[in-house]
Scaffold this motif. Structure first.
Motif, PDB file in Angstrom:
ATOM      1  N   LEU A 126       0.917  -1.158  -0.086  1.00 41.93           N
ATOM      2  CA  LEU A 126      -0.129   0.090   0.019  1.00 41.93           C
ATOM      3  C   LEU A 126       0.812   1.355   0.188  1.00 41.93           C
ATOM      4  N   ARG A 127       1.876   1.094  -0.261  1.00 41.83           N
ATOM      5  CA  ARG A 127       2.749   2.214  -0.570  1.00 41.83           C
ATOM      6  C   ARG A 127       2.178   3.163  -1.513  1.00 41.83           C
ATOM      7  N   GLY A 128       2.346   4.708  -1.291  1.00 44.70           N
ATOM      8  CA  GLY A 128       1.637   5.542  -1.920  1.00 44.70           C
ATOM      9  C   GLY A 128       0.160   5.829  -1.666  1.00 44.70           C
ATOM     10  N   ARG A 129      -0.614   4.697  -1.078  1.00 44.52           N
ATOM     11  CA  ARG A 129      -1.795   5.103  -0.720  1.00 44.52           C
ATOM     12  C   ARG A 129      -2.304   5.154   0.859  1.00 44.52           C
ATOM     13  N   GLU A 130      -1.019   5.312   1.538  1.00 43.87           N
ATOM     14  CA  GLU A 130      -1.324   5.570   3.045  1.00 43.87           C
ATOM     15  C   GLU A 130      -2.299   6.757   3.355  1.00 43.87           C
ATOM     16  N   ASP A 131      -2.189   7.579   2.540  1.00 38.30           N
ATOM     17  CA  ASP A 131      -2.845   8.939   2.940  1.00 38.30           C
ATOM     18  C   ASP A 131      -4.254   9.219   2.206  1.00 38.30           C
ATOM     19  N   LEU A 132      -4.818   8.049   1.418  1.00 36.53           N
ATOM     20  CA  LEU A 132      -5.774   8.294   0.511  1.00 36.53           C
ATOM     21  C   LEU A 132      -7.043   7.781   1.406  1.00 36.53           C
ATOM     22  N   PRO A 133      -8.239   8.274   1.454  1.00 37.69           N
ATOM     23  CA  PRO A 133      -9.607   7.896   2.146  1.00 37.69           C
ATOM     24  C   PRO A 133      -9.768   6.435   1.828  1.00 37.69           C
ATOM     25  N   VAL A 134     -10.291   5.872   2.606  1.00 32.36           N
ATOM     26  CA  VAL A 134     -10.359   4.366   2.422  1.00 32.36           C
ATOM     27  C   VAL A 134     -11.671   4.084   1.245  1.00 32.36           C
TER      28      VAL A 134
END
Length: 207
Positions: A126-134
């Motif tokens: 999930l690198r690069g998706r850590e700060d995306l809303p679920v």
């Protein structure tokens, strides 16, 4: 078998839902370094069994012991040694993957750093998706956020309901490796899955 070896025992469990008996007289045990694969048709009671083993539901008859003591005698001690992941566990859709993981570990009573949480998310791709809303993540990515708890919660016993659901081939291999590491290091696991699980030291409990 050493007496101090962590052991979970199910004694003559019976589960009833409504007027239907799902299973009865079910007994088994799992010790450190072993895992169980709970198998059976849909609706036969696999999830109900896992919830009983996790102390979230009570059986109609029978008991569950952890280290020769009923899990009802000291639930807090048992749950310190337990990580339960249900297949219907949900995330807070408006929060990020990182925020969800930090909240989950806080509820588990585990103190982690942001770096620890990020490393767990990265290991699950999930690198690069850590700060995306679920709510921006796919079903498989959401499942990976939930599974990242396995890297942060140092529990002896893992009870996992359909942990491979919604995962691609690479993620299935990664999760299998993680569970194998847990078992090899003296952990225990009880899982449901519709697919074969190719890992050593496992036994099947057929409902």
């Amino acid at each position: 078998m050493p007496s101090n070896q962590p052991t979970l025992r199910a004694h003559s469990l019976t589960c009833v839902r409504g007027e239907r008996t799902l299973f009865t007289g079910l007994s088994f045990e799992v010790v450190s370094g072993e895992w169980l694969h709970i198998r059976g048709e849909n609706g036969i009671g696999k999830t109900s069994l896992l919830r009983i083993l996790a102390g979230l539901s009570k059986p109609a008859a029978g008991s569950v012991d952890w280290n020769n003591c009923s899990i009802e005698a000291d639930p807090s001690e048992y749950h310190r040694n337990l990580l339960f992941l249900g297949h219907r566990d949900s995330l807070k859709e408006d929060l990020t993957a990182l925020e969800n993981l930090e909240i989950a570990t806080a509820l588990d009573g585990v103190q982690i750093s942001t770096d620890d949480a990020l490393l767990a998310l990265h290991r699950f791709g999930l690198r690069g998706r850590e700060d995306l809303p679920v709510n921006c993540l796919s079903a498989g990515q959401k499942r990976r956020v939930l599974l990242a708890r396995l890297l942060l919660r140092k529990a002896k016993l893992w009870i996992l309901d359909e942990p491979f659901n919604a995962l691609d081939v690479h993620a299935v291999e990664m999760l299998s490796e993680l569970i194998s590491e847990h078992i090899t290091s003296g952990g225990m696991a009880i899982m449901t899955s519709h697919q074969e699980i190719l890992m050593p030291n496992g036994r099947v409990v057929q409902l």
